[in-house]
Every structure is written in structure tokens, then in C-alpha cells.
Design an enzyme around this catalytic site. Structure first.
Site, PDB file in Angstrom:
ATOM      1  N   LYS A 173       0.839  -1.207   0.000  1.00  0.00           N
ATOM      2  CA  LYS A 173       0.000   0.000   0.000  1.00  0.00           C
ATOM      3  C   LYS A 173       0.872   1.256   0.000  1.00  0.00           C
ATOM      4  CE  LYS A 173      -3.176   3.035   0.939  1.00  0.00           C
ATOM      5  NZ  LYS A 173      -4.534   3.315   0.692  1.00  0.00           N
ATOM      6  N   LYS A 241       0.851  11.880   5.246  1.00  0.00           N
ATOM      7  CA  LYS A 241       1.135  10.832   6.239  1.00  0.00           C
ATOM      8  C   LYS A 241       1.699   9.588   5.564  1.00  0.00           C
ATOM      9  CE  LYS A 241      -2.196   8.203   6.979  1.00  0.00           C
ATOM     10  NZ  LYS A 241      -2.759   6.922   6.551  1.00  0.00           N
TER      11      LYS A 241
HETATM   12  P1  NA7 Z   1     -10.919  10.340   7.525  1.00  0.00           P
HETATM   13  O1  NA7 Z   1     -12.141  10.597   6.749  1.00  0.00           O
HETATM   14  O2  NA7 Z   1     -10.019  11.461   7.886  1.00  0.00           O
HETATM   15  O3  NA7 Z   1     -11.351   9.567   8.886  1.00  0.00           O
HETATM   16  C1  NA7 Z   1     -10.399   9.304   9.882  1.00  0.00           C
HETATM   17  C2  NA7 Z   1     -11.010   8.446  10.960  1.00  0.00           C
HETATM   18  O4  NA7 Z   1     -10.014   8.239  12.001  1.00  0.00           O
HETATM   19  C3  NA7 Z   1     -12.217   9.117  11.653  1.00  0.00           C
HETATM   20  O5  NA7 Z   1     -13.130   8.114  12.038  1.00  0.00           O
HETATM   21  C4  NA7 Z   1     -11.545   9.744  12.868  1.00  0.00           C
HETATM   22  O6  NA7 Z   1     -12.431   9.965  13.949  1.00  0.00           O
HETATM   23  C5  NA7 Z   1     -10.556   8.663  13.240  1.00  0.00           C
HETATM   24  N1  NA7 Z   1      -9.502   9.152  14.139  1.00  0.00           N
HETATM   25  C6  NA7 Z   1      -8.606  10.131  13.870  1.00  0.00           C
HETATM   26  N2  NA7 Z   1      -7.785  10.302  14.957  1.00  0.00           N
HETATM   27  C7  NA7 Z   1      -8.223   9.436  15.902  1.00  0.00           C
HETATM   28  C8  NA7 Z   1      -7.782   9.125  17.217  1.00  0.00           C
HETATM   29  N3  NA7 Z   1      -6.735   9.759  17.777  1.00  0.00           N
HETATM   30  N4  NA7 Z   1      -8.448   8.174  17.913  1.00  0.00           N
HETATM   31  C9  NA7 Z   1      -9.505   7.538  17.343  1.00  0.00           C
HETATM   32  N5  NA7 Z   1      -9.961   7.765  16.093  1.00  0.00           N
HETATM   33  C10 NA7 Z   1      -9.312   8.715  15.383  1.00  0.00           C
HETATM   34  O7  NA7 Z   1      -9.979   9.247   6.807  1.00  0.00           O
HETATM   35  P2  NA7 Z   1     -10.354   8.181   5.677  1.00  0.00           P
HETATM   36  O8  NA7 Z   1     -11.605   7.482   6.059  1.00  0.00           O
HETATM   37  O9  NA7 Z   1     -10.207   8.802   4.340  1.00  0.00           O
HETATM   38  O10 NA7 Z   1      -9.097   7.160   5.820  1.00  0.00           O
HETATM   39  C11 NA7 Z   1      -8.999   6.267   6.914  1.00  0.00           C
HETATM   40  C12 NA7 Z   1      -7.760   5.407   6.750  1.00  0.00           C
HETATM   41  O11 NA7 Z   1      -7.810   4.651   5.514  1.00  0.00           O
HETATM   42  C13 NA7 Z   1      -6.463   6.185   6.671  1.00  0.00           C
HETATM   43  O12 NA7 Z   1      -5.424   5.430   7.291  1.00  0.00           O
HETATM   44  C14 NA7 Z   1      -6.219   6.323   5.175  1.00  0.00           C
HETATM   45  O13 NA7 Z   1      -4.862   6.593   4.886  1.00  0.00           O
HETATM   46  C15 NA7 Z   1      -6.750   5.052   4.631  1.00  0.00           C
HETATM   47  P3  NA7 Z   1     -13.255  11.367  14.082  1.00  0.00           P
HETATM   48  O14 NA7 Z   1     -14.519  11.166  13.278  1.00  0.00           O
HETATM   49  O15 NA7 Z   1     -12.369  12.458  13.514  1.00  0.00           O
HETATM   50  O16 NA7 Z   1     -13.491  11.512  15.525  1.00  0.00           O
END
Ligand code: NA7
Length: 303
Positions: A173, A241
């Protein structure tokens, strides 16, 4: 043990759509998200909502994560009230996020010690693929875990490429995202240059797509760039990232990554300009602003 009840943690652009597809394909689904409102929205589709990751792990046969980055996955999996605290032998942990290979191995050891099989299963296909259930999934893990995970994969994707042992999916990936960044950047630069030089950029696209280096990605992004549709399918922050993870990973193997390094700094420029949450297609707007020329608009500047 077959999988009937699936947990899904991380309901962002990708995760919310994947969780809904699991429900549509007949799984019982329990979700959790850091921002509870995003989980609450899915109740109307018949998904259950848990208040902590541990509560998810206590209820399900398999749990899936799709969160932003290393810090997020570490917190959800191994933080206070994390999945590990309630994980039970025989469960399966499928991580769809893109994180470091090192974290994937750490999870494999920690959950393996509790009798939980781990698969790293990052995806490609962005928001549209998640919506339609047509993601390409690249996996790392044992053959036995892979066999159990197939119904879950079939609910969210259309192609699974099993890359090898745990961590192999993530390795592939990261390499793939380096390629996407470089393709999109060169494509955008070509569109901007042809426009500014007074040549219709659609002719550039026409030639590219008639050539041996054509790609459906150029149709998709070409249309978006010409229509100035920068709605987020994959954010600049997340690509930055991934490029950082790729370069760090390559350093471990002593493989130089000059193209990825240039892309990483290009994305850093876009983030510095306050565009981190925008789609990766919007990187070119930084260059448009520098050049005083928008792609597809009448050439205004002098060469
Ligand atoms: P998004 O739409 O930016 O969603 C990110 C998700 O990660 C979202 O549910 C966030 O929760 C969650 N998040 C971010 N930081 C935290 C922490 N510290 N603890 C728990 N949850 C967190 O990303 P995508 O859906 O486009 O992509 C997700 C992954 O797939 C990523 O690795 C890509 O590179 C591929 P929130 O709703 O902000 O509370």
C-alpha cells in the site's frame, strides 16, 4: 468460527461506507467512532453503536479498524478501553487503515498473545470505491486468518491481493501511494503548463489516454481538475502521512526514495498553505496561485 457479528471502528470517509456495506451484506454490525455523532448517524441503517472500542470487542466475532494514522490506531487498539482490553481468543482483527509496518507487527504480537489473529488490509479506491463496495484490498497475514476474513472482504471490496505475511499488505500500500502521488503531480503539472502556454489541456489528456501510459485515474482526476471539483476523496493530510510512512519504511530497508521525498515536500507545501483537509487534487492549486493561472482557464500570464 465463522463471522456473523462484525465490529467497525473509525467512521470517516472510508469507514462509514465500509461499515454500511457490511450491514447490507447481512452481517450484524456494531460501530464505534471517536466523534460519537458519526456513529449515531448509522443507527438509522440498523447498525448498533458502542460507547468504547472495548465494548465493541466484547460483543463481536471480528473487529475492523479504519482510522487516520498510527497514533489513532494505537489508541483504538491498545489505549485505555481499547480493543485489546476486551479481546477474546478466536476473534479476528482486520485493520483497513494505512499505518506503519512496525505498528502492524506490534499489533500482531499483542493481539496474537491473546489468541486473536491479525490481518493488515489497507485498501485503495478512495471514497467512491468504499461507497460502491469495489475497493481493492491488499493483505498480510496467515492463510487461516485470510480464509476466515473472505466474507468480510467480499462485502467491502471486489479484489483481494494477498501480499504475504503480516505487514506485507501495508508494504504494498505504501509503495502504491508513492506512485499515485507522483502520477497525479506530473499530470497536474502538465495540465497547468499546457494551459499557461496557451494549449488546450484537454489535448494533453487526450494524448496521455491514447498512449501506453494511460490510466483510468487520469480520466477521473482530469475531469475533476478541469471542473475544479476538489471534494475530498482522499485528503492531502493523509497522503502526506503515507509519504512519510513510505520514506521511513524505505530507510529501514536502505532503499532511496527521491521521488517520494519530492512528493512529500510538495504535500508539505500544500499543508502549509492550509489545504490539508482538501482532496489531493487540490495540491495543484498552490502552483496555480504561484503561476497566476488556473488549469483550463484562458491563459492570462506571459511566458
Ligand atoms: P478520515 O475521513 O479522515 O477519517 C479518519 C477516521 O479516524 C475518523 O473516524 C476519525 O475519527 C478517526 N480518528 C482520527 N484520529 C483518531 C484518534 N486519535 N483516535 C480515534 N480515532 C481517530 O480518513 P479516511 O476514512 O479517508 O481514511 C482512513 C484510513 O484509511 C487512513 O489510514 C487512510 O490513509 C486510509 P473522528 O470522526 O475524527 O473523531
Amino acid at each position: 468460527m465463522s463471522i456473523r457479528h462484525v465490529g467497525f471502528l473509525g467512521l470517516g470517509l472510508m469507514g462509514a461506507r465500509m461499515a454500511k456495506n457490511l450491514k447490507k451484506k447481512g452481517f450484524e454490525v456494531t460501530v464505534w467512532n471517536r466523534t460519537p455523532a458519526r456513529a449515531k448517524e448509522l443507527e438509522a441503517d440498523g447498525l448498533h453503536v458502542a460507547s468504547t472500542p472495548a465494548e465493541v470487542a466484547a460483543r463481536v466475532d471480528a473487529f475492523c479498524t479504519c482510522v487516520a494514522d498510527v497514533a489513532a490506531l494505537r489508541e483504538v487498539a491498545m489505549g485505555a478501553n481499547g480493543l485489546l482490553s476486551a479481546a477474546k481468543p478466536g476473534q479476528l482483527f482486520i485493520d483497513f487503515s494505512t499505518v506503519s509496518v512496525a505498528l502492524v507487527h506490534e499489533l500482531g504480537a499483542a493481539f496474537g498473545a491473546k489468541g486473536v489473529d491479525v490481518i493488515d488490509a489497507p485498501v485503495t479506491g478512495s471514497k467512491n470505491g468504499a461507497e460502491k463496495g469495489t475497493l481493492v484490498i491488499m493483505t498480510g497475514g496467515s492463510d487461516a486468518a485470510m480464509a476466515r476474513a473472505q466474507p468480510v472482504f467480499q462485502a467491502v471490496g471486489e479484489k483481494v491481493v494477498h501480499c504475504g505475511a503480516l505487514g506485507a499488505g501495508t508494504q504494498v500500500k505504501l509503495a502504491g501511494n508513492g506512485l499515485i502521488a507522483a502520477m497525479l503531480q506530473s499530470f497536474s503539472e502538465g495540465l497547468l503548463l499546457t494551459t499557461k502556454a496557451g494549449v488546450d489541456p484537454r489535448r494533453f489528456i487526450e494524448v496521455v489516454q491514447a498512449s501506453g501510459f494511460r490510466s483510468p485515474y487520469f480520466d477521473f482526476k482530469g475531469k475533476a481538475l478541469l471542473e475544479r471539483d476538489f471534494s475530498t476523496h482522499f485528503s492531502i493530510d493523509l497522503m502526506h502521512k503515507d509519504l512519510s510512512l513510505l520514506i521511513d519504511n524505505a530507510a529501514v530497508h536502505k532503499v532511496p526514495m527521491p521521488a517520494a521525498a519530492a512528493m512529500k515536500e510538495t504535500y508539505a507545501v500544500a499543508r502549509a498553505a492550509g489545504k490539508g483537509e482538501q482532496d489531493i487534487g487540490a495540491v495543484v492549486t498552490v502552483f496555480e496561485e504561484l503561476c497566476g493561472q488556473r488549469i483550463g482557464e484562458k491563459a492570462g500570464g506571459t511566458p
